[in-house]
Design a protein around this motif. Structure first.
Motif, mmCIF file in Angstrom:
data_model
loop_
_atom_site.group_PDB
_atom_site.id
_atom_site.type_symbol
_atom_site.label_atom_id
_atom_site.label_comp_id
_atom_site.label_asym_id
_atom_site.label_seq_id
_atom_site.Cartn_x
_atom_site.Cartn_y
_atom_site.Cartn_z
ATOM 1 N N LYS A 108 0.831 -1.211 0.000
ATOM 2 C CA LYS A 108 0.000 0.000 0.000
ATOM 3 C C LYS A 108 0.861 1.256 0.000
ATOM 4 O O LYS A 108 0.576 2.232 -0.708
ATOM 5 N N SER A 109 1.898 1.263 0.811
ATOM 6 C CA SER A 109 2.772 2.441 0.876
ATOM 7 C C SER A 109 3.509 2.644 -0.439
ATOM 8 O O SER A 109 3.728 3.790 -0.873
ATOM 9 N N ILE A 110 3.876 1.538 -1.079
ATOM 10 C CA ILE A 110 4.555 1.629 -2.375
ATOM 11 C C ILE A 110 3.592 2.190 -3.415
ATOM 12 O O ILE A 110 3.970 3.028 -4.248
ATOM 13 N N GLN A 111 2.331 1.756 -3.360
ATOM 14 C CA GLN A 111 1.327 2.258 -4.286
ATOM 15 C C GLN A 111 1.097 3.751 -4.089
ATOM 16 O O GLN A 111 0.944 4.518 -5.061
ATOM 17 N N ALA A 112 1.104 4.180 -2.833
ATOM 18 C CA ALA A 112 0.927 5.611 -2.547
ATOM 19 C C ALA A 112 2.094 6.412 -3.111
ATOM 20 O O ALA A 112 1.905 7.513 -3.675
ATOM 21 N N ARG A 113 3.286 5.922 -2.955
ATOM 22 C CA ARG A 113 4.462 6.592 -3.525
ATOM 23 C C ARG A 113 4.350 6.680 -5.038
ATOM 24 O O ARG A 113 4.725 7.697 -5.649
ATOM 25 N N LEU A 114 3.822 5.643 -5.637
ATOM 26 C CA LEU A 114 3.673 5.629 -7.088
ATOM 27 C C LEU A 114 2.684 6.703 -7.544
ATOM 28 O O LEU A 114 2.949 7.439 -8.515
ATOM 29 N N GLU A 115 1.562 6.809 -6.841
ATOM 30 C CA GLU A 115 0.566 7.816 -7.216
ATOM 31 C C GLU A 115 1.133 9.230 -7.052
ATOM 32 O O GLU A 115 0.877 10.118 -7.887
ATOM 33 N N SER A 116 1.904 9.437 -5.994
ATOM 34 C CA SER A 116 2.519 10.749 -5.770
ATOM 35 C C SER A 116 3.509 11.084 -6.876
ATOM 36 O O SER A 116 3.559 12.221 -7.372
ATOM 37 N N ALA A 117 4.294 10.098 -7.280
ATOM 38 C CA ALA A 117 5.279 10.317 -8.339
ATOM 39 C C ALA A 117 4.596 10.610 -9.666
ATOM 40 O O ALA A 117 5.078 11.442 -10.458
ATOM 41 N N LYS A 118 3.484 9.975 -9.913
ATOM 42 C CA LYS A 118 2.745 10.231 -11.152
ATOM 43 C C LYS A 118 2.188 11.656 -11.149
ATOM 44 O O LYS A 118 2.173 12.345 -12.196
ATOM 45 N N ALA A 119 1.715 12.109 -9.989
ATOM 46 C CA ALA A 119 1.213 13.480 -9.886
ATOM 47 C C ALA A 119 2.342 14.480 -10.119
ATOM 48 O O ALA A 119 2.154 15.506 -10.813
ATOM 49 N N ASP A 120 3.503 14.205 -9.548
ATOM 50 C CA ASP A 120 4.666 15.078 -9.780
ATOM 51 C C ASP A 120 5.021 15.126 -11.251
ATOM 52 O O ASP A 120 5.436 16.170 -11.776
ATOM 53 N N LEU A 121 4.861 14.030 -11.931
ATOM 54 C CA LEU A 121 5.171 13.996 -13.362
ATOM 55 C C LEU A 121 4.200 14.879 -14.138
ATOM 56 O O LEU A 121 4.618 15.596 -15.073
ATOM 57 N N VAL A 122 2.929 14.867 -13.757
ATOM 58 C CA VAL A 122 1.940 15.716 -14.429
ATOM 59 C C VAL A 122 2.304 17.189 -14.258
ATOM 60 O O VAL A 122 2.246 17.987 -15.211
ATOM 61 N N VAL A 123 2.695 17.556 -13.048
ATOM 62 C CA VAL A 123 3.105 18.937 -12.780
ATOM 63 C C VAL A 123 4.324 19.299 -13.623
ATOM 64 O O VAL A 123 4.402 20.386 -14.229
ATOM 65 N N SER A 124 5.285 18.407 -13.671
ATOM 66 C CA SER A 124 6.506 18.681 -14.438
ATOM 67 C C SER A 124 6.202 18.801 -15.928
ATOM 68 O O SER A 124 6.818 19.622 -16.631
ATOM 69 N N GLN A 125 5.280 18.020 -16.400
ATOM 70 C CA GLN A 125 4.904 18.100 -17.813
ATOM 71 C C GLN A 125 4.242 19.450 -18.121
ATOM 72 O O GLN A 125 4.483 20.041 -19.188
ATOM 73 N N THR A 168 17.644 32.618 -20.125
ATOM 74 C CA THR A 168 16.886 32.197 -18.941
ATOM 75 C C THR A 168 15.772 31.235 -19.332
ATOM 76 O O THR A 168 15.515 30.236 -18.637
ATOM 77 N N ALA A 169 15.094 31.535 -20.457
ATOM 78 C CA ALA A 169 14.012 30.655 -20.935
ATOM 79 C C ALA A 169 14.575 29.297 -21.358
ATOM 80 O O ALA A 169 13.961 28.241 -21.116
ATOM 81 N N GLN A 170 15.734 29.307 -21.988
ATOM 82 C CA GLN A 170 16.372 28.040 -22.390
ATOM 83 C C GLN A 170 16.738 27.204 -21.158
ATOM 84 O O GLN A 170 16.544 25.983 -21.141
ATOM 85 N N ALA A 171 17.272 27.862 -20.140
ATOM 86 C CA ALA A 171 17.608 27.152 -18.908
ATOM 87 C C ALA A 171 16.360 26.613 -18.236
ATOM 88 O O ALA A 171 16.347 25.485 -17.697
ATOM 89 N N GLY A 172 15.285 27.392 -18.271
ATOM 90 C CA GLY A 172 14.033 26.933 -17.677
ATOM 91 C C GLY A 172 13.494 25.693 -18.375
ATOM 92 O O GLY A 172 12.979 24.766 -17.717
ATOM 93 N N LEU A 173 13.634 25.685 -19.704
ATOM 94 C CA LEU A 173 13.205 24.504 -20.450
ATOM 95 C C LEU A 173 14.041 23.282 -20.068
ATOM 96 O O LEU A 173 13.501 22.177 -19.880
ATOM 97 N N ALA A 174 15.352 23.466 -19.932
ATOM 98 C CA ALA A 174 16.234 22.354 -19.562
ATOM 99 C C ALA A 174 15.874 21.819 -18.174
ATOM 100 O O ALA A 174 15.867 20.604 -17.938
ATOM 101 N N VAL A 175 15.560 22.726 -17.248
ATOM 102 C CA VAL A 175 15.177 22.304 -15.901
ATOM 103 C C VAL A 175 13.888 21.498 -15.944
ATOM 104 O O VAL A 175 13.756 20.460 -15.269
ATOM 105 N N SER A 176 12.928 21.996 -16.730
ATOM 106 C CA SER A 176 11.652 21.276 -16.844
ATOM 107 C C SER A 176 11.852 19.880 -17.430
ATOM 108 O O SER A 176 11.240 18.901 -16.972
ATOM 109 N N GLN A 177 12.703 19.796 -18.451
ATOM 110 C CA GLN A 177 12.982 18.479 -19.050
ATOM 111 C C GLN A 177 13.678 17.552 -18.050
ATOM 112 O O GLN A 177 13.378 16.355 -17.993
ATOM 113 N N ALA A 178 14.587 18.109 -17.255
ATOM 114 C CA ALA A 178 15.295 17.302 -16.252
ATOM 115 C C ALA A 178 14.322 16.825 -15.174
ATOM 116 O O ALA A 178 14.420 15.676 -14.689
ATOM 117 N N ASN A 179 13.380 17.713 -14.799
ATOM 118 C CA ASN A 179 12.398 17.310 -13.782
ATOM 119 C C ASN A 179 11.533 16.156 -14.288
ATOM 120 O O ASN A 179 11.213 15.233 -13.524
#
Length: 391
Positions: A108-125, A168-179
């Protein structure tokens, strides 16, 4: 009747009586002599023990060593995740297939971590999408000011500001891609943990140890869960004294015998030979793979016979049957009730048996004991036969 006639009659009667008594006395005496004669005849027979000659298709000679049965494949399965043991699906003695689930760790805890990571991915996208828009606007603005500066309609400072904004915009794009890459890697790791919460058997075999686990207990990483032994390929491990190792070669035929087993020995071959000698025991490990290991179990004590030489279609006899005199090897045969000496050519030896190539007359038996002072033609009697006759 006168006196002379009476005397003659008496004399004749006495003579007849004497003859009659003599005949009666002689008759049983003749029987006694006949019985004595038969007894003497029996005494002259030498008591021997014999065996029937045994012809075999192949006879091997070599050396025999003690060993232990082991499995080619034997794996201890450990948990790769921490958590509460949810289910223990197998136990000692159970047969499993490769990839079969043997235990489940609560996830269950692993599943919760997975859902959180998926949400973080949506934000990063989303951040990546915004970074792309920002970069596109900054690029257009920088290009426009490059042209304006070239035509003299803006200052160098204004151009520098647009160039800085673009970087600055180029660096921001690189950060977003890294995230995004980081979020995906995190999801991948969590998926591995989720998969490893389902513990599986890596090989087919039998559960030799379940380590007495019960559902509900807490386990850590590297906790031993089960031990699986592959029963399809078993071998005999033998420690051979260093002075005999040179007699063994890879691929040599062996015969493996089990204690109390009447179906063996089981054929096999030398699988591998350790290249070094154990300095503590002065032995070298030799492993012999069994062709058929269905009757074997890991840990069994066995004897392994290494077949060095072979004879085809020989007669096999006990070693005691072959005598030697004046350079000749010979055996004593019992043909009917008479002894016959036969010169033989002894071949290979194995334990208490020896093989010969000579032809033994049909129906003849080989004398094992009692033949030390025999001569050709002597009368002999089987020990069992004599005991039965006397009883």
């Amino acid at each position: 009747m006168n006196k002379k006639s009476r005397i003659h009659a008496v004399t004749t009667g006495v003579a007849v009586l004497c003859c009659l008594f003599g005949f009666m006395a002689c008759k049983p005496q003749d029987k006694s002599k006949e019985a004595a004669s038969e007894t003497v005849q029996e005494i002259k027979k030498t008591v021997v023990t014999t065996v029937a000659p045994k012809r075999v298709p192949v006879f091997y000679s070599g050396m025999q060593e003690n060993g232990t049965i082991e499995a080619v494949e034997q794996v201890t399965v450990k948990s790769k995740v921490s958590g509460r043991l949810e289910q223990m699906l197998v136990h000692q003695g159970d047969v499993v297939e490769a990839g079969q689930t043997v235990a489940l760790v609560e996830h269950k805890s692993i599943q919760a971590r997975l859902e959180s990571a998926k949400a973080d991915l949506v934000v990063s996208q989303a951040q990546l999408a915004q970074a792309k828009v920002t970069l596109a606007d900054a690029q257009k603005e920088a290009d426009r000011y490059e042209k304006l500066f070239k035509d003299g309609y803006c200052t160098e400072q204004q151009l520098t500001q647009r160039r800085t904004t673009l970087r600055t915009a180029q660096a921001g794009l690189a950060v977003s891609q890294a995230n995004i890459a980081k979020n995906k890697a995190s999801i991948g790791e969590i998926m591995v943990d989720l998969d490893e919460a389902t513990i599986k058997a890596p090989i087919a075999g039998v559960i030799s140890d379940d380590f007495s686990h019960t559902p509900g207990e807490m386990i850590d990483k590297d906790t031993l869960i089960v031990e699986v032994v592959g029963m399809d390929r078993l071998y005999a491990r033998v420690n051979v004294a260093e002075q005999y190792v040179h007699r063994i070669s890879k691929g040599m035929k062996v015969f493996i015998s089990l204690l109390g087993d009447k179906k063996g020995p089981y054929e096999g071959s030398v699988w591998r030979i350790q290249p070094t000698v154990d300095t503590a025991t002065r032995t070298t490990r030799v492993d012999a793979l069994a062709n058929d290991s269905s009757a074997m179990r890991p840990g069994m004590f066995v004897t392994v016979f290494f077949a060095e030489e072979k004879m085809e279609n020989p007669v096999v006899l006990p070693m005691d049957a072959v005598k030697r005199s004046n350079g000749d090897h010979f055996i004593w045969l019992m043909i009917g009730d008479k002894a016959k000496r036969l010169i033989v050519r002894p071949g290979l030896k194995n334990g208490n048996e020896t093989a010969i190539e000579d032809v033994i007359p049909e129906g003849a038996r080989v004398i094992i004991t009692g033949g030390d002072n025999l001569k050709d033609g002597d009368l002999v009697v089987e020990a069992n036969h004599q005991a039965a006759a006397s009883s």
